[in-house]
Enzyme design. Structure first.
Site, PDB file in Angstrom:
ATOM      1  N   LYS A 105     -23.303 -22.941  20.129  1.00  0.00           N
ATOM      2  CA  LYS A 105     -24.324 -22.284  19.305  1.00  0.00           C
ATOM      3  C   LYS A 105     -25.674 -22.897  19.636  1.00  0.00           C
ATOM      4  O   LYS A 105     -25.757 -24.057  20.041  1.00  0.00           O
ATOM      5  CB  LYS A 105     -24.033 -22.506  17.825  1.00  0.00           C
ATOM      6  CG  LYS A 105     -24.725 -21.513  16.924  1.00  0.00           C
ATOM      7  CD  LYS A 105     -23.915 -20.229  16.891  1.00  0.00           C
ATOM      8  CE  LYS A 105     -24.346 -19.265  15.847  1.00  0.00           C
ATOM      9  NZ  LYS A 105     -23.271 -18.298  15.571  1.00  0.00           N
ATOM     10  N   SER A 362     -19.310  -8.950  22.846  1.00  0.00           N
ATOM     11  CA  SER A 362     -20.061  -9.776  23.801  1.00  0.00           C
ATOM     12  C   SER A 362     -19.206 -10.080  25.019  1.00  0.00           C
ATOM     13  O   SER A 362     -19.676 -10.055  26.161  1.00  0.00           O
ATOM     14  CB  SER A 362     -20.457 -11.108  23.155  1.00  0.00           C
ATOM     15  OG  SER A 362     -21.699 -11.004  22.516  1.00  0.00           O
TER      16      SER A 362
HETATM   17  N1  GLU Z   1     -23.741 -14.746  16.707  1.00  0.00           N
HETATM   18  C1  GLU Z   1     -22.503 -14.035  16.685  1.00  0.00           C
HETATM   19  C2  GLU Z   1     -21.423 -14.879  16.028  1.00  0.00           C
HETATM   20  O1  GLU Z   1     -21.714 -15.758  15.254  1.00  0.00           O
HETATM   21  C3  GLU Z   1     -22.108 -13.512  18.059  1.00  0.00           C
HETATM   22  C4  GLU Z   1     -21.903 -14.533  19.100  1.00  0.00           C
HETATM   23  C5  GLU Z   1     -21.705 -13.968  20.513  1.00  0.00           C
HETATM   24  O2  GLU Z   1     -21.702 -12.769  20.664  1.00  0.00           O
HETATM   25  O3  GLU Z   1     -21.564 -14.792  21.428  1.00  0.00           O
HETATM   26  O4  GLU Z   1     -20.263 -14.637  16.172  1.00  0.00           O
END
Ligand code: GLU
Length: 428
Positions: A105, A362
């Site tokens: 993250k 994604s």
């Molecule tokens: N921010 C999103 C999550 O917390 C998507 C993360 C992504 O697509 O890598 O799952």
């Protein structure tokens, strides 16, 4: 050191899981901390010509199952502890849905609502430059999160390609469709959760027509969820954003709310300007203004936190009226609240399962970026449904086998898969 932080809360859930799985000491130690924490202060020139500096983070939690994966959030309260917790949840999440990726993250501590579009572009490009050595299609693949969007992903991809002198469509996901994005990525988080809810509703022989839903947060996940539910016949009785919410026992219309949110910047925009509301018009339409705290305790069947973490705590868990909680946000419920909800037989579908639709699409985008293929919207939808329902069944099996909550079961499924990969790699 404060007693309760997002990362400490994650560790508490992790410890319980490691006990159930009877992991060895080295296995526990490896899982207990991220593999890498990158922190840099990024400096940009603001519109007034002055330089400004913002703390920025990329935490790479675990890559035993594949390259690190996870979004980047822009928020004044983003800090190392929060980003660590979110990175850890990503590792569990990718494992729960069984996609070949790890967890990471990123975050930048600033308020995107207080800077211009040009400044956001400069900050986003500076981030991609500062962390470029740690990112890449086979290394670590960022994506949108709170307050970030496809346009920002496009700037980051462009900056990364400039710095590295490569063509790198798969180094980041959540891009605009015309610039290497995937069909269905924008609605994926809500869509994945919607598939789970459909399955849950059918499994429990419930009728959507009789189900009242409260949604906290009207960003990407919350607003899309409101539309899916409304279209499927559920009654969305309340929605909110960071400035507050509106409630109508008869149901609110997400299309109308979206229109006013676009025009005025807030979901209450049809009735209120700042804190001044047109009470007469509200009465006539049967709606009431509610704070975000009140919203969580409204009478409803399904509560969907779709904003920030730590909103369901030991202070309000006993007052929640919903029978089901679907966590579209990451980390909305504290372990203390979980215990209270469990006693009260409130079923919580946890973040690492409920909101995994985003990272799943994604992954589809990454596959398309690497192969040059372009999937149709129908294919994305079909594959997303398959992945989500498989994960749901895997977790539900564990719920029944271990007589545990959905969160405990999802952690057991996720951690077990990560540890299996760590063993194959000979790390433990
Ligand atoms: N921010 C999103 C999550 O917390 C998507 C993360 C992504 O697509 O890598 O799952």
């Amino acid at each position: 050191m404060p007693k309760d932080t997002p990362y400490l809360r994650f560790q508490r859930n992790l410890r319980a899981t490691m006990d159930v799985l009877k992991l060895s000491k080295p296995e526990c130690e490896l899982l207990n901390q991220p593999q890498r924490i990158h922190q840099k202060d990024i400096s940009v020139t603001m519109d007034d010509g002055k330089r400004a500096t913002f703390p920025a983070y990329r935490v790479q939690f675990n890559n035993a199952r594949g390259p690190y994966k996870g979004g980047i959030r822009y928020h004044p309260l983003a800090d190392e502890d929060e980003v660590k917790a979110l990175a850890a949840l990503m590792a569990i999440k990718t494992a729960v849905v069984g996609i070949p990726m790890g967890g990471a993250k990123g975050g930048i501590a600033f308020d995107p609502k207080k800077v211009s579009k040009k400044e956001i572009q400069a900050i986003s490009r500076a981030y991609a430059r500062a962390f470029s050595a740690y990112l890449g299609a086979d290394i670590d693949i960022p994506a949108p999160d709170v307050n970030t969007n496809p346009g920002i992903m496009a700037w980051m991809r462009d900056e990364y390609e400039k710095v590295t002198g490569t063509y790198a469509p798969a180094m980041i996901t959540g891009k605009p469709i015309g610039y290497g994005g995937s069909q269905g990525r924008d609605t994926a988080t809500a869509r994945g959760a919607f598939f789970l809810l459909e399955e849950l509703v059918e499994g429990e022989a419930l009728d959507p027509e009789h189900l009242r839903v409260v949604i906290q947060g009207f960003g990407n996940a919350g607003s899309n969820m409101a539309h899916f539910l409304h279209d499927a016949g559920f009654t969305v009785v309340a929605v909110s954003d960071s400035q507050g919410g509106i409630y109508s026992p008869e149901g609110v219309d997400p299309v109308r709310i979206e229109k006013y949110k676009k025009r005025t910047g807030s979901v209450t925009g049809e009735y209120c300007e700042g804190s001044v509301c047109d009470i007469g018009k509200m009465k006539m339409d049967g709606v009431r203004h509610v704070s975000n705290e009140e919203l969580l305790e409204l009478p409803c069947d399904i509560l969907i936190p779709a904003a920030l973490d730590t909103v369901i705590t030991n202070k309000n868990a006993a007052k929640i009226k919903a029978r089901y909680i679907l966590e579209l946000a990451n980390g909305p419920t504290t372990p203390e609240a979980d215990a209270i909800l469990r006693k009260r037989r409130v079923k919580v579908i946890p973040d690492v399962l409920a909101n995994a639709g985003g990272v799943t699409v994604s992954y589809f985008e990454w596959v398309q970026g690497r192969s040059g293929e372009q999937w149709t919207a129908e294919r994305v939808d079909r594959e997303l449904r398959r992945v989500m329902l498989t994960a749901y069944k895997d977790v539900r099996r564990e719920v029944h086998r271990g007589k545990v909550t959905f969160r405990q079961a999802a952690f057991i499924v996720g951690v077990r898969r990560i540890v299996e990969a760590m063993r194959v790699r000979g790390w433990v």
